[in-house]
Enzyme design. Structure first.
Site, mmCIF file in Angstrom:
data_model
loop_
_atom_site.group_PDB
_atom_site.id
_atom_site.type_symbol
_atom_site.label_atom_id
_atom_site.label_comp_id
_atom_site.label_asym_id
_atom_site.label_seq_id
_atom_site.Cartn_x
_atom_site.Cartn_y
_atom_site.Cartn_z
ATOM 1 N N ASP A 4 0.838 -1.198 0.000
ATOM 2 C CA ASP A 4 0.000 0.000 0.000
ATOM 3 C C ASP A 4 0.876 1.253 0.000
ATOM 4 O OD1 ASP A 4 -2.069 1.853 0.455
ATOM 5 O OD2 ASP A 4 -3.171 0.429 1.697
ATOM 6 N N THR B 139 -6.851 3.198 -2.472
ATOM 7 C CA THR B 139 -6.629 1.815 -2.044
ATOM 8 C C THR B 139 -7.708 0.848 -2.545
ATOM 9 O OG1 THR B 139 -5.374 2.462 -0.086
ATOM 10 C CG2 THR B 139 -6.450 0.315 -0.020
ATOM 11 N N ASN C 185 -12.550 4.768 -2.272
ATOM 12 C CA ASN C 185 -12.656 4.069 -0.986
ATOM 13 C C ASN C 185 -14.072 4.231 -0.441
ATOM 14 O OD1 ASN C 185 -9.972 3.243 -1.002
ATOM 15 N ND2 ASN C 185 -9.263 5.076 0.073
ATOM 16 N N LYS D 153 -5.929 -3.697 6.514
ATOM 17 C CA LYS D 153 -7.136 -3.037 6.031
ATOM 18 C C LYS D 153 -8.125 -4.074 5.504
ATOM 19 C CE LYS D 153 -4.951 1.301 4.523
ATOM 20 N NZ LYS D 153 -4.730 2.209 3.363
ATOM 21 N N ASP D 154 -9.392 -3.920 5.869
ATOM 22 C CA ASP D 154 -10.388 -4.895 5.422
ATOM 23 C C ASP D 154 -10.520 -4.918 3.899
ATOM 24 O OD1 ASP D 154 -12.032 -2.549 4.934
ATOM 25 O OD2 ASP D 154 -12.732 -2.672 6.999
ATOM 26 N N ASP E 141 1.192 2.682 3.884
ATOM 27 C CA ASP E 141 0.265 3.768 3.587
ATOM 28 C C ASP E 141 0.053 4.649 4.811
ATOM 29 O OD1 ASP E 141 -1.662 4.892 1.575
ATOM 30 O OD2 ASP E 141 -3.072 4.477 3.190
ATOM 31 N N HIS F 45 1.316 8.500 4.718
ATOM 32 C CA HIS F 45 0.409 9.634 4.884
ATOM 33 C C HIS F 45 0.896 10.580 5.980
ATOM 34 C CE1 HIS F 45 -3.032 9.044 2.239
ATOM 35 N NE2 HIS F 45 -3.013 7.747 2.496
ATOM 36 N N ASP G 85 -1.025 -0.475 -4.681
ATOM 37 C CA ASP G 85 -2.370 -0.010 -4.999
ATOM 38 C C ASP G 85 -2.399 1.441 -5.466
ATOM 39 O OD1 ASP G 85 -1.655 0.921 -2.515
ATOM 40 O OD2 ASP G 85 -3.579 0.487 -1.564
ATOM 41 N N HIS G 86 -1.283 2.148 -5.318
ATOM 42 C CA HIS G 86 -1.125 3.529 -5.770
ATOM 43 C C HIS G 86 0.245 4.001 -5.301
ATOM 44 C CE1 HIS G 86 -1.831 4.613 -1.581
ATOM 45 N NE2 HIS G 86 -2.972 3.942 -1.634
#
Length: 546
Positions: A38, A79, A100, A161-162, A304, A308, A351-352
């Protein structure tokens, strides 16, 4: 007699064909491991390369096949859409995960990408358990593997993360994610009525608490971290309870004010914890050891959270990747031993990417800026009221999209397309806004290049907004300390695409490729159907290598 001879020949030919067919069984690896990091930029392979160990990211880079110019081919780069696009082989325009969260007109409310109000929590907090892949409109490569083997293959998705677990696992797999309130991995009754015994045993180890009972210090002397900004600077966001964003981090002391056990998500130990769970899944489900090809989808969410908070130039980010590298080396060594070298297939992507911190860029005299979305929506509201009269003309502004009140527009006998155009033209008067496009344009014109093409690939006719906004390069919305992602510029789109292991010859290519090519490549290698919405193409350098 002649008839008997002919019959005998036919039976013999059928027997010979059956023998030949059985001798040419479809070859597949024992295990496929999909890794999504992530918020990983492609450049991280090179920037921190000198201090990576030989068995981790270097192993993928030097012994695998890397598409160095791999990109996301849509906007927005978030994500949820990222994981969905990797595993479906198509973009949000088709698979339906357009953010998201996104606004639903009929509900006048947002929906979360992995939200499912019909299911309940299993093994964790009820508020964290309304999760399933039902919002995903297409199949995934993991679904197609299950279909190809009569559902004998097992698929397991694991992530903090779910959405990083549920979307890759597809409609037919199992998914487990982290509950920061309990410190446990959990699932929902979409998958199971109760946690499997191996998950319960894993949770009993209380690893989150153990990892947070220590101090995060740099792996190497801090003065040797020279790839980015200094440790103490004004561009990063400190943890609550700590005045400055600087090493060391006393996690035992800080966790109370920073999410309790959930704080592990914002430390490198979240990666280690994820590997622990992945290994437990392999052992608990006997993945790759049952005579069928199984699939383990692992998403590393921690980069991630750290990215951030601190931004890509931070020592915290560098130290996290050096530690992740060692976690991956441990993971690959385990696979060598338990599954066998050359018997498993790995792909790694992200994912990015991520944008640089706006104020850091300004301090380096690079053009950058922050778009004040409150001022934008206030100005837009006054503009529309001045032109069309009083009323709640704007229903929502999210994901850089304006949703207009279509009922009010219809009641006033106005043309939706004309109002969209008026709004789009007005928004261009704001500094930091580069381009605007209307929903009418997205529906009725086809774009094949540029940012407008990326917008169109992320535009879903039923779910997306009325006006799409594209900011200038290095501009972010409401920027402060730390950073984010979501644009169509290369800092957000250029991510790793690397395959390693079974059926992969080492090499690299600088040819442009997209993350929607990953699932079709796997389909060719695993001899499955393409996911039913796939729009990417197989990476020929990998599938056709001799």
């Amino acid at each position: 007699m002649k008839k008997l001879i002919i019959l005998g020949c036919l039976l013999f030919s059928q027997f010979s064909f059956a023998q030949e067919y059985s001798a040419r069984e479809i070859e597949r690896p024992k295990l496929v491991v999909g890794i999504v990091v992530d918020q990983m930029r492609q450049e991280y392979f090179y920037r921190f390369h000198d201090r990576y160990v030989e068995g981790g990211l270097k192993r993928l880079m030097h012994d695998g096949f890397m598409m160095q110019n791999g990109h996301y081919n849509y906007i927005p780069t978030y994500t949820g859409p990222g994981h969905a696009s990797v595993y479906t082989g198509t973009t949000p325009a088709t698979h339906g995960i357009i953010g998201n969260n996104w606004y639903i007109r009929a509900m006048d409310d947002d929906i979360y990408c992995a939200e499912d109000s019909t299911v309940s929590a299993v093994g964790g907090s009820e508020s964290k358990g309304k999760i399933s892949p039902r919002n995903l409109l297409t199949t995934t490569i993991t679904d197609e593997l299950r279909f190809a083997t009569g559902k004998r293959s097992k698929v397991v998705g694991v992530a903090i993360k779910d959405r990083g677990a549920a979307l890759p696992a597809g409609h037919l797999g199992d998914a487990y994610w982290f509950d920061g309130s309990t410190g446990n991995f959990m699932t929902s009754d979409y998958y199971y009525e109760e946690l499997p015994a191996w998950v319960k045993s894993f949770n009993e180890r209380k690893l989150a608490a153990k990892y947070l009972d220590q101090t995060w210090e740099t792996l190497f002397p801090i003065e040797t971290y020279i790839q980015g900004a200094s440790d103490d600077n004004e561009f990063e966001s400190p943890f609550k309870g700590k005045a400055r964003p600087t090493f060391p981090y006393d996690l035992k002391k800080l966790q109370k004010d920073n999410g309790g056990l959930g704080m592990i998500s914002s430390t490198p130990y979240g990666n280690t914890f994820t590997v622990d769970m992945a290994l437990a899944a392999i052992e608990g489900e006997q993945l790759g050891k049952r005579g069928e090809t199984d699939f383990l989808a692992v998403s590393f969410s921690t980069p991630d959270y750290i990215g951030h908070r601190f931004g890509p130039q931070a020592i915290e980010v560098e130290d996290n990747y050096l530690r992740l590298d060692r976690d991956l080396a441990k993971f690959f060594d385990y696979l060598d031993k338990e599954i066998g070298k050359g018997q498993y297939l790995v792909f790694l992507t992200a994912d990015h990417g991520v944008a640089d911190v706006v104020n850091y860029m300004k301090s380096e005299r690079v053009t950058a800026g922050s778009l004040d979305t409150k001022a934008l929506t206030t100005g837009l509201d006054n503009f529309i009221k001045g032109k069309y009269g009083e009323g709640d003309w704007i229903s929502n502004f999210s994901n850089q999209q304006i949703f207009l009140n279509r009922e009010l527009i219809a009641e006033n006998g106005l043309s939706l397309a004309e109002v969209q155009t008026e709004v789009a033209d007005y928004l261009l008067t704001f500094d930091g806004i580069k381009e605007t496009y209307t929903g009418e344009t997205m529906r009725n014109q086809e774009f094949t290049t540029g940012l407008k093409h990326l917008l169109q690939m992320g535009y879903n006719h039923k779910s997306s907004g009325d006006v799409m906004v594209v900011m200038e390069p290095a501009w972010l919305a409401n920027a402060g300390k730390g950073t984010t992602h979501g644009t169509g510029f290369t800092y957000d789109t250029n991510v790793p695409i690397v395959f390693y292991g079974w059926g992969v010859k080492p090499g690299s290519s600088s040819r442009y490729a997209t993350i929607t090519d990953i699932a079709p490549t796997l389909s060719m290698m695993l001899k499955t159907r393409l996911p039913n919405g796939a729009s990417g193409q197989p990476i020929l350098e990998i599938v056709d290598a001799k």
